[in-house]
Design an enzyme around this catalytic site. Structure first.
Site, PDB file in Angstrom:
ATOM      1  N   ARG A   1       0.876  -1.189   0.000  1.00  0.00           N
ATOM      2  CA  ARG A   1       0.000   0.000   0.000  1.00  0.00           C
ATOM      3  C   ARG A   1       0.903   1.226   0.000  1.00  0.00           C
ATOM      4  O   ARG A   1       1.692   1.419   0.922  1.00  0.00           O
ATOM      5  CB  ARG A   1      -0.898   0.000   1.227  1.00  0.00           C
ATOM      6  CG  ARG A   1      -1.606   1.320   1.443  1.00  0.00           C
ATOM      7  CD  ARG A   1      -2.724   1.238   2.438  1.00  0.00           C
ATOM      8  NE  ARG A   1      -3.831   0.469   1.903  1.00  0.00           N
ATOM      9  CZ  ARG A   1      -5.066   0.448   2.433  1.00  0.00           C
ATOM     10  NH1 ARG A   1      -5.334   1.167   3.510  1.00  0.00           N
ATOM     11  NH2 ARG A   1      -6.013  -0.275   1.890  1.00  0.00           N
TER      12      ARG A   1
ATOM     13  N   CYS B   1     -16.110   0.998   0.420  1.00  0.00           N
ATOM     14  CA  CYS B   1     -14.905   0.250   0.791  1.00  0.00           C
ATOM     15  C   CYS B   1     -14.585   0.393   2.280  1.00  0.00           C
ATOM     16  O   CYS B   1     -13.912  -0.459   2.846  1.00  0.00           O
ATOM     17  CB  CYS B   1     -13.725   0.699  -0.060  1.00  0.00           C
ATOM     18  SG  CYS B   1     -13.300   2.442   0.116  1.00  0.00           S
TER      19      CYS B   1
ATOM     20  N   ASP C   1     -17.183   6.659  -1.919  1.00  0.00           N
ATOM     21  CA  ASP C   1     -15.882   6.613  -1.253  1.00  0.00           C
ATOM     22  C   ASP C   1     -15.736   7.953  -0.525  1.00  0.00           C
ATOM     23  O   ASP C   1     -16.483   8.898  -0.809  1.00  0.00           O
ATOM     24  CB  ASP C   1     -14.784   6.435  -2.330  1.00  0.00           C
ATOM     25  CG  ASP C   1     -13.387   6.235  -1.765  1.00  0.00           C
ATOM     26  OD1 ASP C   1     -13.255   5.989  -0.551  1.00  0.00           O
ATOM     27  OD2 ASP C   1     -12.418   6.335  -2.545  1.00  0.00           O
TER      28      ASP C   1
ATOM     29  N   ARG D   1     -13.244  -9.302   1.592  1.00  0.00           N
ATOM     30  CA  ARG D   1     -11.825  -9.045   1.325  1.00  0.00           C
ATOM     31  C   ARG D   1     -11.013 -10.298   1.668  1.00  0.00           C
ATOM     32  O   ARG D   1     -10.098 -10.688   0.956  1.00  0.00           O
ATOM     33  CB  ARG D   1     -11.315  -7.867   2.184  1.00  0.00           C
ATOM     34  CG  ARG D   1     -11.930  -6.505   1.870  1.00  0.00           C
ATOM     35  CD  ARG D   1     -11.441  -5.942   0.557  1.00  0.00           C
ATOM     36  NE  ARG D   1      -9.996  -5.849   0.473  1.00  0.00           N
ATOM     37  CZ  ARG D   1      -9.262  -4.821   0.908  1.00  0.00           C
ATOM     38  NH1 ARG D   1      -9.842  -3.779   1.470  1.00  0.00           N
ATOM     39  NH2 ARG D   1      -7.941  -4.807   0.752  1.00  0.00           N
TER      40      ARG D   1
ATOM     41  N   GLN E   1      -9.728  -4.340  -3.327  1.00  0.00           N
ATOM     42  CA  GLN E   1     -11.043  -3.930  -2.835  1.00  0.00           C
ATOM     43  C   GLN E   1     -12.123  -4.212  -3.874  1.00  0.00           C
ATOM     44  O   GLN E   1     -13.171  -4.788  -3.563  1.00  0.00           O
ATOM     45  CB  GLN E   1     -11.028  -2.424  -2.498  1.00  0.00           C
ATOM     46  CG  GLN E   1     -12.358  -1.913  -2.006  1.00  0.00           C
ATOM     47  CD  GLN E   1     -12.735  -2.472  -0.651  1.00  0.00           C
ATOM     48  OE1 GLN E   1     -11.940  -2.358   0.285  1.00  0.00           O
ATOM     49  NE2 GLN E   1     -13.905  -3.072  -0.526  1.00  0.00           N
TER      50      GLN E   1
ATOM     51  N   HIS F   1      -7.299   0.484  -6.423  1.00  0.00           N
ATOM     52  CA  HIS F   1      -7.471  -0.381  -5.236  1.00  0.00           C
ATOM     53  C   HIS F   1      -8.077  -1.705  -5.721  1.00  0.00           C
ATOM     54  O   HIS F   1      -9.216  -2.048  -5.399  1.00  0.00           O
ATOM     55  CB  HIS F   1      -8.378   0.321  -4.227  1.00  0.00           C
ATOM     56  CG  HIS F   1      -8.301  -0.241  -2.830  1.00  0.00           C
ATOM     57  ND1 HIS F   1      -7.458  -1.282  -2.477  1.00  0.00           N
ATOM     58  CD2 HIS F   1      -8.978   0.103  -1.690  1.00  0.00           C
ATOM     59  CE1 HIS F   1      -7.623  -1.550  -1.193  1.00  0.00           C
ATOM     60  NE2 HIS F   1      -8.533  -0.746  -0.695  1.00  0.00           N
TER      61      HIS F   1
HETATM   62  N1  NVA Z   1     -10.078   6.365  -1.380  1.00  0.00           N
HETATM   63  C1  NVA Z   1      -9.721   5.931  -0.042  1.00  0.00           C
HETATM   64  C2  NVA Z   1      -9.916   4.466   0.094  1.00  0.00           C
HETATM   65  C3  NVA Z   1      -9.596   3.916   1.457  1.00  0.00           C
HETATM   66  C4  NVA Z   1      -9.726   2.427   1.529  1.00  0.00           C
HETATM   67  C5  NVA Z   1      -8.286   6.334   0.232  1.00  0.00           C
HETATM   68  O1  NVA Z   1      -7.449   6.207  -0.662  1.00  0.00           O
HETATM   69  O2  NVA Z   1      -8.011   6.814   1.338  1.00  0.00           O
HETATM   70  N1   CP Z   2     -11.129  -0.617   2.416  1.00  0.00           N
HETATM   71  C1   CP Z   2      -9.852  -0.633   2.858  1.00  0.00           C
HETATM   72  O1   CP Z   2      -8.899  -0.829   2.098  1.00  0.00           O
HETATM   73  O2   CP Z   2      -9.742  -0.413   4.187  1.00  0.00           O
HETATM   74  P1   CP Z   2      -8.415  -0.157   5.020  1.00  0.00           P
HETATM   75  O3   CP Z   2      -7.894   1.206   4.620  1.00  0.00           O
HETATM   76  O4   CP Z   2      -8.844  -0.215   6.453  1.00  0.00           O
HETATM   77  O5   CP Z   2      -7.409  -1.213   4.677  1.00  0.00           O
END
Ligand code: NVA
Ligand code: CP
Length: 307
Positions: free
Chosen positions: A105, A265, A225, A293, A135, A132
């Protein structure tokens, strides 16, 4: 054998997803019956590297790896020599000698492509600013579970809000599966133009709207989101202003199909992109989605790491 990576949702073909979904359903059902351990990783280890916060991704991957008979090696980027400038190629070559796969990540997809260029193990995108895929893998699986055998390609999906990593990845999924996708964003917050171009070329049922009401009309699945993603915290006040009218609330959901499900998500910012009434309401499948997930990533790891 060439190493398969999962950086973009498009890195896996439709027929391969069908196999992964079948496996995920099987692993889910088995777990329900109390069979947790499927030692498909056979003692191998999988790296999980986090450059941003996570609850679901970290816990679902750690649990998945454990239940596949593997060992998760969890690192934050700042723990590694990458933070001190070690070349991505060197990191990738070294990790390839220890691990069966690495999920990362971070901020830019390019960081994953730089590792993938030298890795001989799968590099998995655990969220970037652009995408993502893990997800949306679980999201499409959740949608399928809720379709009662109606064909996926006949469905209309709405995405309301920020054209960031989640919207981009839903566009990629629409290109792969052929379902209708109606994305509504405020001006200036449209999805990535290259991904949008690719998706509309692959699927004429992909459309961009400026009015959420038009996008949700009759939709079988409504997604949103957060308005300010990780890394965009400084823009929160401006974004809350710019996204006015883009909240998924009861009134908006009433315009969707009577059978519509709501996906997010998570984490959610209640009262911003979604109301508590919708998130905790009868159409919501967000906790099933979060659970999925685990099952989907087990099937993904099996698919990517099989000898
Ligand atoms: N769009 C959000 C998704 C979190 C799972 C982010 O990137 O923070
Ligand atoms: N939806 C998701 O990726 O959640 P986290 O940021 O908690 O991993």
């Amino acid at each position: 054998m060439t190493t398969r990576h999962y950086i973009s949702f498009r890195d896996i073909a439709k027929e391969e997803y069908e196999f992964i979904f079948q496996r995920a359903a099987h692993l889910k059902e088995s777990r329900r019956q109390g069979h947790y351990l499927f030692p498909l990783l056979g003692g191998r280890s999988v790296g999980l590297i986090f450059n941003k916060s996570s609850t679901r991704t970290r816990v679902s991957f750690e649990t998945a790896i454990n239940e596949l008979g593997g060992h998760p090696v969890v690192l934050s980027t700042s723990d590694t020599q990458m933070a001190r400038g070690e070349a991505p190629a060197h990191t990738a070559k070294v990790l390839s000698r220890y691990l069966a796969a690495v999920a990362i990540r971070t901020y830019e997809d390019q960081e994953l492509y730089d590792l993938a260029a030298a890795a001989t193990i799968p590099i998995i995108n655990a969220l970037t600013n652009q995408r993502h895929p893990c997800q949306v893998l679980a999201d499409v699986f959740t949608l399928l579970e809720n379709l009662d055998n109606e064909p996926l390609e006949a469905q209309e999906v709405a995405f309301i809000g920020d054209g960031h990593n989640m919207a981009n990845t839903w566009l990629e999924a629409a290109a792969t599966f052929g379902f209708g996708l109606r994305v509504a964003t405020p001006p200036g917050y449209e999805p990535d133009s290259e991904i949008f171009k690719m998706a509309t070329a692959a699927n004429p049922k992909v459309k961009l709207f400026s009015a959420p009401k038009e996008a949700v009309a009759g939709a079988r699945c409504v997604n949103t989101d957060v308005f300010a993603s990780m890394g965009q915290e400084a823009e929160t006040a401006k974004r809350l202003q710019d996204f006015q009218g883009f909240q998924v609330n009861k009134e908006l959901m009433a315009l969707a199909s009577p059978k519509a499900i709501f996906l997010h998500c998570l984490p959610a910012h209640l009262g911003e992109e979604v109301t508590a009434e919708v998130l905790d309401g009868p159409a919501s499948r967000v906790f099933e989605e979060a659970e999925n997930r685990l099952h989907a990533q087990k099937a993904l790891l099996e698919f990517l790491t099989r000898p």
